[in-house]
Structure formats: C-alpha cells, structure tokens
Scaffold this motif. Structure first.
Motif, PDB file in Angstrom:
ATOM      1  N   VAL A  40       2.050  -9.301   1.830  1.00 22.11           N
ATOM      2  CA  VAL A  40       3.174  -8.470   2.260  1.00 22.11           C
ATOM      3  C   VAL A  40       3.714  -7.694   1.072  1.00 22.11           C
ATOM      4  O   VAL A  40       3.657  -8.154  -0.056  1.00 22.11           O
ATOM      5  N   GLY A  41       4.222  -6.519   1.346  1.00 24.61           N
ATOM      6  CA  GLY A  41       4.790  -5.677   0.301  1.00 24.61           C
ATOM      7  C   GLY A  41       4.648  -4.227   0.684  1.00 24.61           C
ATOM      8  O   GLY A  41       4.037  -3.883   1.702  1.00 24.61           O
ATOM      9  N   GLY A  42       5.182  -3.373  -0.133  1.00 20.23           N
ATOM     10  CA  GLY A  42       5.093  -1.939   0.113  1.00 20.23           C
ATOM     11  C   GLY A  42       3.792  -1.374  -0.409  1.00 20.23           C
ATOM     12  O   GLY A  42       3.081  -2.003  -1.191  1.00 20.23           O
ATOM     13  N   ARG A  43       3.462  -0.186   0.055  1.00 19.35           N
ATOM     14  CA  ARG A  43       2.302   0.551  -0.455  1.00 19.35           C
ATOM     15  C   ARG A  43       0.982  -0.195  -0.272  1.00 19.35           C
ATOM     16  O   ARG A  43       0.103  -0.147  -1.109  1.00 19.35           O
ATOM     17  N   LEU A  44       0.828  -0.868   0.851  1.00 26.02           N
ATOM     18  CA  LEU A  44      -0.396  -1.633   1.093  1.00 26.02           C
ATOM     19  C   LEU A  44      -1.281  -1.024   2.184  1.00 26.02           C
ATOM     20  O   LEU A  44      -2.325  -1.566   2.505  1.00 26.02           O
ATOM     21  N   GLN A  45      -0.868   0.105   2.755  1.00 27.26           N
ATOM     22  CA  GLN A  45      -1.618   0.698   3.867  1.00 27.26           C
ATOM     23  C   GLN A  45      -3.073   0.982   3.503  1.00 27.26           C
ATOM     24  O   GLN A  45      -3.961   0.857   4.340  1.00 27.26           O
ATOM     25  N   ASN A  46      -3.330   1.325   2.242  1.00 28.66           N
ATOM     26  CA  ASN A  46      -4.717   1.575   1.828  1.00 28.66           C
ATOM     27  C   ASN A  46      -5.585   0.330   1.941  1.00 28.66           C
ATOM     28  O   ASN A  46      -6.804   0.430   2.052  1.00 28.66           O
ATOM     29  N   GLY A  64      -7.931  -0.708  10.595  1.00 26.39           N
ATOM     30  CA  GLY A  64      -8.180  -2.015  10.018  1.00 26.39           C
ATOM     31  C   GLY A  64      -9.546  -2.202   9.391  1.00 26.39           C
ATOM     32  O   GLY A  64      -9.918  -3.327   9.039  1.00 26.39           O
ATOM     33  N   ALA A  65     -10.290  -1.124   9.193  1.00 24.67           N
ATOM     34  CA  ALA A  65     -11.650  -1.244   8.661  1.00 24.67           C
ATOM     35  C   ALA A  65     -11.663  -1.828   7.247  1.00 24.67           C
ATOM     36  O   ALA A  65     -12.489  -2.695   6.929  1.00 24.67           O
ATOM     37  N   THR A  66     -10.762  -1.368   6.394  1.00 24.61           N
ATOM     38  CA  THR A  66     -10.707  -1.887   5.031  1.00 24.61           C
ATOM     39  C   THR A  66     -10.266  -3.346   5.034  1.00 24.61           C
ATOM     40  O   THR A  66     -10.810  -4.173   4.292  1.00 24.61           O
ATOM     41  N   LEU A  67      -9.317  -3.676   5.885  1.00 26.38           N
ATOM     42  CA  LEU A  67      -8.857  -5.054   6.017  1.00 26.38           C
ATOM     43  C   LEU A  67     -10.013  -5.975   6.423  1.00 26.38           C
ATOM     44  O   LEU A  67     -10.177  -7.060   5.872  1.00 26.38           O
ATOM     45  N   GLU A  68     -10.824  -5.543   7.380  1.00 26.13           N
ATOM     46  CA  GLU A  68     -11.977  -6.346   7.810  1.00 26.13           C
ATOM     47  C   GLU A  68     -12.951  -6.562   6.650  1.00 26.13           C
ATOM     48  O   GLU A  68     -13.482  -7.656   6.466  1.00 26.13           O
ATOM     49  N   ALA A  69     -13.174  -5.511   5.852  1.00 25.35           N
ATOM     50  CA  ALA A  69     -14.073  -5.629   4.707  1.00 25.35           C
ATOM     51  C   ALA A  69     -13.507  -6.587   3.660  1.00 25.35           C
ATOM     52  O   ALA A  69     -14.234  -7.428   3.114  1.00 25.35           O
ATOM     53  N   LEU A  70     -12.213  -6.481   3.393  1.00 32.47           N
ATOM     54  CA  LEU A  70     -11.573  -7.397   2.441  1.00 32.47           C
ATOM     55  C   LEU A  70     -11.640  -8.835   2.936  1.00 32.47           C
ATOM     56  O   LEU A  70     -11.824  -9.771   2.148  1.00 32.47           O
ATOM     57  N   GLN A  71     -11.476  -9.020   4.235  1.00 31.68           N
ATOM     58  CA  GLN A  71     -11.564 -10.364   4.808  1.00 31.68           C
ATOM     59  C   GLN A  71     -12.963 -10.935   4.578  1.00 31.68           C
ATOM     60  O   GLN A  71     -13.106 -12.099   4.204  1.00 31.68           O
ATOM     61  N   GLU A  72     -13.996 -10.130   4.784  1.00 33.26           N
ATOM     62  CA  GLU A  72     -15.366 -10.601   4.556  1.00 33.26           C
ATOM     63  C   GLU A  72     -15.594 -10.945   3.087  1.00 33.26           C
ATOM     64  O   GLU A  72     -16.258 -11.936   2.772  1.00 33.26           O
ATOM     65  N   LEU A  75      -7.419 -12.858   7.191  1.00 34.12           N
ATOM     66  CA  LEU A  75      -6.617 -12.121   6.214  1.00 34.12           C
ATOM     67  C   LEU A  75      -5.763 -11.109   6.956  1.00 34.12           C
ATOM     68  O   LEU A  75      -6.252 -10.415   7.849  1.00 34.12           O
ATOM     69  N   ASP A  76      -4.481 -11.044   6.595  1.00 35.86           N
ATOM     70  CA  ASP A  76      -3.590 -10.039   7.167  1.00 35.86           C
ATOM     71  C   ASP A  76      -2.871  -9.330   6.032  1.00 35.86           C
ATOM     72  O   ASP A  76      -2.489  -9.953   5.045  1.00 35.86           O
ATOM     73  N   VAL A  77      -2.705  -8.036   6.173  1.00 36.86           N
ATOM     74  CA  VAL A  77      -2.010  -7.235   5.170  1.00 36.86           C
ATOM     75  C   VAL A  77      -0.891  -6.468   5.861  1.00 36.86           C
ATOM     76  O   VAL A  77      -1.132  -5.745   6.833  1.00 36.86           O
ATOM     77  N   GLY A  78       0.306  -6.659   5.373  1.00 38.89           N
ATOM     78  CA  GLY A  78       1.453  -5.917   5.879  1.00 38.89           C
ATOM     79  C   GLY A  78       1.750  -6.129   7.352  1.00 38.89           C
ATOM     80  O   GLY A  78       2.311  -5.251   7.999  1.00 38.89           O
TER      81      GLY A  78
END
Length: 192
Positions: free
Chosen positions: A81-87, A93-101, A119-122
């Motif tokens: 959680v935090g600001g400026r995390l949309q990237n 959610g494609a980048t989030l899925e990749a980070l989770q992998e 993994l969840d972001v923001g």
C-alpha cells in the motif's frame, strides 16, 4: 538436473498444491514423510519471503510502499500500500500478475515448494473483485432473461475465479472457462 519451473497461476488457484519431492537438500520433509498441505506457519514464512522480494524490487525502482504479510483463506498474501504504485498494477493488472509470478518463483527457489501466494498492490484486487461481481451478476441476468449463453471477455485466472465464485453462488446458471491463455474466457449458461 534440477527442475526450477513453477506451476502457472491458473493451475493453482482453486486447489492446494501438494509437494511431491524431498525438501531439496537431499533429505525428506519432516519426519521422512511428505507434507500434504502447508501449515499456517509455513504459509506466513512464504509471505515473508515474497515480501522481502517485493521490498527489494521497490528499493530498486525507488518506490515507497508499506508491505504487509499475512495468511488469508489458507494462502500466503502480500499487500503493498502507498501512493504512486499504479505502475506496479499495470493495465488491467497485467504487471501485478507478472510481479505475483516473480514473487511465487522467489518463494519456490527458497523453499523448493510451489506457492499459492496472492499479491495485491494498492487494493487493486479488492476493487477488481467488486467490478467482476457486477459483471458476473449482469451476465447471469442476461442468461436468465434470454436463456442464451453469455461469453465474457478474456480474463486472467484471478478474474475468472472471481466470476466463477459469483456465478456458482446463484441458482439456475453455471459457468465454465473456455479457450487458451491469454484469451481464456468464461461462458455463463443456463444450468441443465
């Protein structure tokens, strides 16, 4: 030769992964027998490994975020959680899925066992779950009104599971996935 592959996210969302080999150091798992499921302590350890990995990535990217490790629904979970995390979420959610992998791979490399880490972001997943619930309910209404199957747009494994959960909780309809990644989609139809 060591197999360093991990199962895809799609394969492990609904079922518990069962370790099938020794711990990786030439010794069998505790007491000489294989474990059938990870205990809560092991799951929390997986979330800590993943959190350390994600924290390292945030440092490299010079992003600020608070990281929480927890166990929820029998799965290790890491929330950023935090600001400026949309990237870190990316488009749909494609980048989030990749980070989770990547985080799952980090857990696998350290433990020798596949992980069902989420993994969840923001708060993206919670927000997306609500949106998908509305999509599923709308599809169910159309199926009940017209009696014809409704094909939804292609979705990730996480998104499909969210839709299946909503549809399965309703009477008179059923859902199934069809197609092959990355165009795998859900079809909602009247129940037989």
């Amino acid at each position: 030769m060591t197999d360093t592959s991990i199962p895809s996210a799609d394969a492990s969302l609904d079922e518990e992964t069962v370790p099938t080999a020794a711990t990786g150091e030439g010794e069998p798992a505790e007491g000489g027998r294989e474990k059938k499921s990870a205990g809560e302590g092991e799951l929390f350890a997986q979330s800590e490994i993943a959190a350390d990995y994600i924290e390292g990535l945030l440092d490299i990217l010079d992003y600020d975020g608070d990281i929480d490790e927890l166990v929820s629904g029998g799965r290790p979970v890491v929330e950023v959680v935090g600001g400026r995390l949309q990237n870190l979420v990316g488009q749909r959610g494609a980048t989030l899925e990749a980070l989770q992998e990547l985080a799952r791979l980090a857990v696998f490399r350290q433990t020798g066992s596949p992980s069902r880490l989420l993994l969840d972001v923001g708060g993206y997943r919670a927000t997306r779950r609500k949106e998908l619930s509305a999509v599923a309910k709308n599809a169910v209404e159309k199926v009940k009104e017209h009696g014809e199957p409704v094909r939804l747009e292609p979705m990730s494994a996480f998104e499909r599971k969210c839709v299946h959960d909503v549809v399965n909780a309703m009477s008179g309809v059923e859902s199934e996935s069809e197609g092959v990644e990355p165009t795998r989609r859900i079809v909602v139809r009247p129940a037989d």
